[in-house]
Structure formats: C-alpha cells, structure tokens
Scaffold this active site. Structure first.
Site, PDB file in Angstrom:
ATOM      1  N   ASN A  13       0.863  -1.188   0.000  1.00 53.64           N
ATOM      2  CA  ASN A  13       0.000   0.000   0.000  1.00 53.64           C
ATOM      3  C   ASN A  13       0.897   1.235   0.000  1.00 53.64           C
ATOM      4  O   ASN A  13       1.520   1.551   1.016  1.00 53.64           O
ATOM      5  CB  ASN A  13      -0.897  -0.039   1.249  1.00 53.64           C
ATOM      6  CG  ASN A  13      -1.743   1.213   1.397  1.00 53.64           C
ATOM      7  OD1 ASN A  13      -1.815   2.048   0.484  1.00 53.64           O
ATOM      8  ND2 ASN A  13      -2.390   1.351   2.554  1.00 53.64           N
ATOM      9  N   HIS A  98      -9.458   0.800   5.407  1.00 51.58           N
ATOM     10  CA  HIS A  98      -8.150   0.962   6.059  1.00 51.58           C
ATOM     11  C   HIS A  98      -8.315   1.883   7.263  1.00 51.58           C
ATOM     12  O   HIS A  98      -9.122   2.812   7.240  1.00 51.58           O
ATOM     13  CB  HIS A  98      -7.158   1.562   5.043  1.00 51.58           C
ATOM     14  CG  HIS A  98      -5.759   1.559   5.549  1.00 51.58           C
ATOM     15  ND1 HIS A  98      -5.288   2.517   6.410  1.00 51.58           N
ATOM     16  CD2 HIS A  98      -4.739   0.692   5.346  1.00 51.58           C
ATOM     17  CE1 HIS A  98      -4.029   2.238   6.710  1.00 51.58           C
ATOM     18  NE2 HIS A  98      -3.672   1.143   6.068  1.00 51.58           N
ATOM     19  N   GLU A 170      -5.186  -5.693  10.943  1.00 50.69           N
ATOM     20  CA  GLU A 170      -4.189  -4.652  11.159  1.00 50.69           C
ATOM     21  C   GLU A 170      -4.485  -3.921  12.463  1.00 50.69           C
ATOM     22  O   GLU A 170      -5.275  -2.960  12.480  1.00 50.69           O
ATOM     23  CB  GLU A 170      -4.237  -3.632  10.017  1.00 50.69           C
ATOM     24  CG  GLU A 170      -3.967  -4.199   8.657  1.00 50.69           C
ATOM     25  CD  GLU A 170      -3.418  -3.132   7.717  1.00 50.69           C
ATOM     26  OE1 GLU A 170      -2.308  -3.334   7.209  1.00 50.69           O
ATOM     27  OE2 GLU A 170      -4.075  -2.104   7.523  1.00 50.69           O
ATOM     28  N   SER A 218       3.630  -2.682  10.384  1.00 49.21           N
ATOM     29  CA  SER A 218       5.099  -2.537  10.434  1.00 49.21           C
ATOM     30  C   SER A 218       5.845  -3.770   9.926  1.00 49.21           C
ATOM     31  O   SER A 218       6.953  -4.050  10.387  1.00 49.21           O
ATOM     32  CB  SER A 218       5.556  -2.199  11.856  1.00 49.21           C
ATOM     33  OG  SER A 218       4.932  -1.016  12.302  1.00 49.21           O
TER      34      SER A 218
HETATM   35  C1  PEP Z   1      -0.801  -0.095   6.674  1.00 45.06           C
HETATM   36  O1  PEP Z   1      -0.908   1.136   6.686  1.00 45.06           O
HETATM   37  O2  PEP Z   1      -1.709  -0.826   6.262  1.00 45.06           O
HETATM   38  C2  PEP Z   1       0.429  -0.660   7.188  1.00 45.06           C
HETATM   39  C3  PEP Z   1       0.442  -1.934   7.516  1.00 45.06           C
HETATM   40  O3  PEP Z   1       1.458   0.210   7.294  1.00 45.06           O
HETATM   41  P1  PEP Z   1       2.923  -0.127   7.866  1.00 45.06           P
HETATM   42  O4  PEP Z   1       3.390  -1.380   7.183  1.00 45.06           O
HETATM   43  O5  PEP Z   1       3.729   1.062   7.480  1.00 45.06           O
HETATM   44  O6  PEP Z   1       2.761  -0.300   9.322  1.00 45.06           O
END
Ligand code: PEP
Length: 261
Positions: A13, A98, A170, A218
């Site tokens: 993303n 999201h 997430e 992350s």
């Molecule tokens: C996200 O925004 O869906 C995400 C997982 O970001 P990051 O990998 O930067 O934590």
C-alpha cells in the site's frame, strides 16, 4: 483448515506517496528485483492517479493492482469521487476500510459495508482492513471490535461472495504511522483464528477455509517470515516497507521461503 490451498498474497500500500513518475521508477525497480512465483500473488496499490499508467507498465504475470479506496456508488453527482465500477479492468483488488480511512475520513461501519458490497458487485476483490486501536486493546475489547467490524462489513454478502473477500488484520497500534508497536506473532495468530471462526459461524466451513487473512502492521523483510508462518496467515499488507524495493522484494522472498518449508 488447509493453508496450502490458499494463495499467498503480498500487498504493498503506497498510500499518498509516489507521484506518477516516481511510481513508474518504483515499478521498474520491482520488475528487476522480484521474480514471479506461481504460489504468490504480488499486489501493488499506488494512488488513484498512478493506477492507470502503472496498469500499462506492469508485467501482469507477476503483479496485480489494488485501489486504496473507492466510492460505493457506481456513478453519481459526487464531485471528486471514483467508483469501483470505474476501476473494473484496472484493479483486481480494492483496499476497503483501512484504519486511516476510518480515522481520518470518518468511514463508518456502514460505509465500509457498502464499499465491500460495491467492490464485490463490480468483480473486484475487497481487502477488508479490520483492527482494534490501542484503547480497545487496553480495555480488553479487541475481540468485540473485530467481531463488529467483520460481521458488519460482510453482512450484505452471500457465503459464496465471502470467499472472494480478503481480510487484513491490522491492529491500529502496530501500523508504523500510528505508533508501530510490534505485535507478537502468537497474539496475531489468536486474532486471525478468531476472525476465521467468525466467518465459519456465519458463512460456514467452506467460506472459512477459502477466505484469506493477511497481517499488517510494520511488516518488513526481517519480520515477514514470522507472521507468514502463522497457521491462519495467508499473506501480509505492507505500508512503509513497500516503498523500499529492497525491503518489499525481501518480503516476497520470505513468502517464497515460507511456502517451501
Ligand atoms: C498499513 O498502513 O496498512 C500498514 C500496515 O502500514 P505499515 O506497514 O507502514 O505499518
């Protein structure tokens, strides 16, 4: 549950990063570094403006595209919006709900439900993002939040349609831009299993076996393997590390190695 029968999905993303020419450069670099693997789907989610040029540039045998958002109404007097109907033929997937959209753009459970339905109606597989925030977590409400987000988002779908949905777990507190605390793989597995069980209770065994569940928060090339090895984890949704072609290709490599264990 048969994890092997579900194709691994790695999604990058790019958020509101990479203008059209930067997106083209990143795609060219990814082409050089990432080989196609039959058992792994690699999906890129550039911004709306870059989707069309990137769709003409990518090697479609190796990469697929996702939108980061779209409007639930197929058309209308809705200045500034782009619908799932307009994205048909360009994207295979659409990210829906999201946490940044829920938090910064006030997307409600009903908005997310309508977007999931619009995505399915238009032949685009929704990547439904769910996850508790740090307050829900400290109040012991993680399961309740996941239950509400999953059940409401899928509520207008048939059991067959549910098999075309991807759910990305997430936890908001684990996303790099919201704090980036690393989630323990055991805790992630518990939540993923809980989500799969919710799908089973409502839509039956087949939907629960077919639906793919991703982890996001992350994830980078060093951490990916630990999450990908989890029983209920079918892939990862990657934010910031997807903008770094070395890290993103390392995540694909980790998936390749994991599938051969
Ligand atoms: C996200 O925004 O869906 C995400 C997982 O970001 P990051 O990998 O930067 O934590």
């Amino acid at each position: 549950m048969n994890k092997q029968s579900r194709k691994t999905l790695i999604v990058g993303n790019w958020k509101e990063h990479e203008n059209v020419s930067q997106a083209s450069t990143l795609v060219a670099r990814l082409h050089k570094l990432i080989a196609g693997h039959r058992d792994i789907e690699i999906v890129l989610a550039p911004n709306m403006l870059a989707l069309q040029p990137v769709s003409l540039q990518i090697d479609r045998r190796r990469f697929r595209l996702a939108s980061q958002n779209a409007n639930a109404k197929d058309e209308g007097a809705l200045t500034g919006e782009v619908s799932f109907a307009m994205l048909r033929g360009i994207v295979h997937y659409g990210i829906v709900g999201h946490s940044e959209r829920r938090i910064y753009f006030n997307e409600s459970l009903e908005d997310v439900r309508d977007k999931v339905a619009a995505s399915i109606r238009n032949g685009i597989m929704p990547i439904l993002c769910v996850g508790e925030n740090s307050e829900d977590r400290s109040n012991g409400e993680t399961r309740q939040v996941l239950h509400d987000q999953v059940i409401s988002a899928l509520s207008n779908l048939t059991a067959e349609e549910v098999t075309h949905v991807v759910i990305a777990y997430e936890p908001v507190w684990a996303i790099s831009t919201f704090g980036g605390e690393l989630a323990k793989p055991d805790d992630v597995q518990d939540c993923m299993k809980f989500i799969r069980n919710q799908v089973k209770e409502l839509y039956g065994e087949r939907a629960a076996e077919d639906i793919r569940i991703l982890y996001g928060g992350s994830v980078d090339d060093h951490l990916a393997g630990g999450y990908l090895a989890l029983d209920d984890c079918d892939g990862v949704l990657v934010g910031s590390a997807s903008l770094n072609y070395h890290k993103f290709s390392g995540i694909v490599e980790a998936a390749y190695r994991n599938n051969r264990k």
